[in-house]
Design a protein around this motif. Structure first.
Motif, mmCIF file in Angstrom:
data_model
loop_
_atom_site.group_PDB
_atom_site.id
_atom_site.type_symbol
_atom_site.label_atom_id
_atom_site.label_comp_id
_atom_site.label_asym_id
_atom_site.label_seq_id
_atom_site.Cartn_x
_atom_site.Cartn_y
_atom_site.Cartn_z
ATOM 1 N N TYR A 46 -17.331 -1.292 -18.746
ATOM 2 C CA TYR A 46 -17.279 -1.468 -17.295
ATOM 3 C C TYR A 46 -18.627 -1.980 -16.795
ATOM 4 C CZ TYR A 46 -12.947 1.238 -16.816
ATOM 5 O OH TYR A 46 -11.654 1.676 -16.889
ATOM 6 N N HIS A 47 -18.588 -2.963 -15.902
ATOM 7 C CA HIS A 47 -19.799 -3.355 -15.177
ATOM 8 C C HIS A 47 -19.612 -2.875 -13.751
ATOM 9 C CE1 HIS A 47 -23.420 -5.295 -13.974
ATOM 10 N NE2 HIS A 47 -22.793 -6.045 -13.080
ATOM 11 N N LEU A 48 -20.439 -1.915 -13.348
ATOM 12 C CA LEU A 48 -20.289 -1.273 -12.046
ATOM 13 C C LEU A 48 -21.360 -1.752 -11.060
ATOM 14 C CD1 LEU A 48 -19.697 2.391 -13.302
ATOM 15 C CD2 LEU A 48 -17.984 0.623 -12.821
ATOM 16 N N ASN A 49 -20.961 -1.836 -9.826
ATOM 17 C CA ASN A 49 -21.867 -2.259 -8.767
ATOM 18 C C ASN A 49 -22.651 -1.046 -8.259
ATOM 19 O OD1 ASN A 49 -23.150 -3.762 -6.784
ATOM 20 N ND2 ASN A 49 -21.459 -3.593 -5.330
ATOM 21 N N VAL A 50 -23.566 -0.562 -9.109
ATOM 22 C CA VAL A 50 -24.414 0.582 -8.765
ATOM 23 C C VAL A 50 -25.855 0.257 -9.138
ATOM 24 C CG1 VAL A 50 -22.568 2.278 -9.081
ATOM 25 C CG2 VAL A 50 -24.029 1.672 -11.021
ATOM 26 N N ASP A 51 -26.770 1.017 -8.584
ATOM 27 C CA ASP A 51 -28.189 0.870 -8.913
ATOM 28 C C ASP A 51 -28.647 2.138 -9.628
ATOM 29 O OD1 ASP A 51 -30.875 0.463 -9.132
ATOM 30 O OD2 ASP A 51 -31.258 0.138 -6.996
ATOM 31 N N PRO A 52 -28.626 2.136 -10.966
ATOM 32 C CA PRO A 52 -28.956 3.342 -11.737
ATOM 33 C C PRO A 52 -30.386 3.845 -11.505
ATOM 34 C CG PRO A 52 -27.866 1.700 -13.099
ATOM 35 C CD PRO A 52 -28.257 1.013 -11.837
ATOM 36 N N LYS A 53 -31.241 3.002 -10.901
ATOM 37 C CA LYS A 53 -32.617 3.435 -10.637
ATOM 38 C C LYS A 53 -32.650 4.492 -9.540
ATOM 39 C CE LYS A 53 -34.671 -1.006 -11.973
ATOM 40 N NZ LYS A 53 -35.455 -2.181 -11.504
ATOM 41 N N LYS A 54 -31.571 4.529 -8.744
ATOM 42 C CA LYS A 54 -31.499 5.514 -7.669
ATOM 43 C C LYS A 54 -30.744 6.746 -8.157
ATOM 44 C CE LYS A 54 -31.622 1.948 -4.088
ATOM 45 N NZ LYS A 54 -30.924 1.320 -2.952
ATOM 46 N N ALA A 55 -31.330 7.908 -7.911
ATOM 47 C CA ALA A 55 -30.764 9.163 -8.431
ATOM 48 C C ALA A 55 -29.332 9.402 -7.982
ATOM 49 C CB ALA A 55 -31.645 10.331 -8.001
ATOM 50 N N ASP A 56 -28.989 8.952 -6.766
ATOM 51 C CA ASP A 56 -27.644 9.212 -6.257
ATOM 52 C C ASP A 56 -26.614 8.186 -6.741
ATOM 53 O OD1 ASP A 56 -28.576 7.065 -4.821
ATOM 54 O OD2 ASP A 56 -27.946 7.815 -2.859
ATOM 55 N N GLN A 57 -27.046 7.256 -7.620
ATOM 56 C CA GLN A 57 -26.107 6.268 -8.151
ATOM 57 C C GLN A 57 -26.050 6.287 -9.684
ATOM 58 O OE1 GLN A 57 -25.858 2.368 -6.265
ATOM 59 N NE2 GLN A 57 -27.199 3.071 -4.618
ATOM 60 N N GLN A 58 -26.558 7.354 -10.272
ATOM 61 C CA GLN A 58 -26.481 7.518 -11.717
ATOM 62 C C GLN A 58 -25.129 8.148 -12.066
ATOM 63 O OE1 GLN A 58 -29.883 9.758 -13.009
ATOM 64 N NE2 GLN A 58 -31.342 8.189 -12.361
ATOM 65 N N ILE A 59 -24.472 7.589 -13.043
ATOM 66 C CA ILE A 59 -23.151 8.090 -13.443
ATOM 67 C C ILE A 59 -23.213 8.547 -14.894
ATOM 68 C CG2 ILE A 59 -20.728 7.482 -13.763
ATOM 69 C CD1 ILE A 59 -21.101 5.369 -11.572
ATOM 70 N N ARG A 60 -22.892 9.790 -15.106
ATOM 71 C CA ARG A 60 -22.968 10.360 -16.448
ATOM 72 C C ARG A 60 -22.016 11.536 -16.560
ATOM 73 N NH1 ARG A 60 -28.565 12.319 -19.487
ATOM 74 N NH2 ARG A 60 -27.638 12.631 -21.553
ATOM 75 N N GLY A 61 -21.374 11.669 -17.689
ATOM 76 C CA GLY A 61 -20.475 12.797 -17.875
ATOM 77 C C GLY A 61 -19.766 12.748 -19.204
#
Length: 229
Positions: A46-61
């Protein structure tokens, strides 16, 4: 540019790169274009439109796939006392304390997943430099730092996969083997998709899932229509 093999060229000819396939068609085509001589793994990206540099846009699980991954994963558990016995009874391949840490420091990595009880993290934390780059460091967000070690081990053995967005907004996850029935692969695919949809950060703007593909080991990538999931 490296020359593509004849098998890869034949596989690519079957794929319409301008088309986003329905999930059922994409899975069937991925299996049909597998060029590996072994039971290859199907992986979704998946290529997601998020900014992983921002803590509230990190996706992990982590998620336990309904039909497993087809891979027998070796689990190492850092625990002591009753929790060590619990891990052994659950089917952990390796259970221990400092002796395992010393082996890992010495370059031993004959395992796929590391689980640890919270009280062992002071010791496990010292292995961050060697476990971290390999994606093996236990983390509460993926359920690998827990007191319920039996559940953690059983889930890994049942087909749990972890996912984490990289710095470019990409997530990769296995969904099974070429030998799986199409229906089981589709079910696993949809399970991953549902989890990622629910993980959409409120701060993410615009089209969230910008690109979804499925591929086999060494095989060509096939675009998937997110609406079909």
């Amino acid at each position: 540019m490296a020359k593509k093999s004849r098998k890869m060229q034949e596989a690519l000819e079957k794929v319409d790169t301008t088309k986003a396939y329905a999930v059922e068609d994409a899975v069937a085509l991925a299996k049909d274009t597998s060029i590996a001589k072994f039971d290859a793994t199907l992986e979704v990206a998946y290529h997601l439109n998020v900014d992983p540099k921002k803590a509230d846009q990190q996706i992990r699980g982590a998620i336990v796939l309904p039909n497993g991954t087809g891979k027998d994963q070796k689990v190492l558990v850092f625990a002591k006392g009753d929790k060590a016995k619990e891990a052994e009874d659950a089917g952990a391949d390796y259970v221990g304390e400092s002796e395992l840490a010393d082996k890992i420091q010495g370059g031993w990595f004959d395992f796929d997943v590391v689980v640890a009880t919270p009280d062992m993290m002071a010791q496990v934390g010292k292995l961050g430099r060697v476990l971290g780059p390999k994606g093996l460091m236990p983390n509460p967000k993926t359920g690998t730092v827990t007191m319920d070690v039996s559940k953690a081990v059983e889930e890994v053995k049942a087909g749990r996969v972890t996912y984490r967005v990289d710095r470019n907004g990409n997530i990769h996850a296995p969904i099974g083997k070429v030998s799986f029935d199409d229906g089981k692969l589709v079910e696993n695919f949809k399970a991953i998709h549902d989890v990622l949809e629910k993980a959409k950060p409120s701060a993410a703007k615009g089209i969230y899932m910008q690109n979804v593909t499925v591929t086999t080991t060494f095989g060509p990538g096939i675009h998937v229509d997110p609406a079909s999931l």
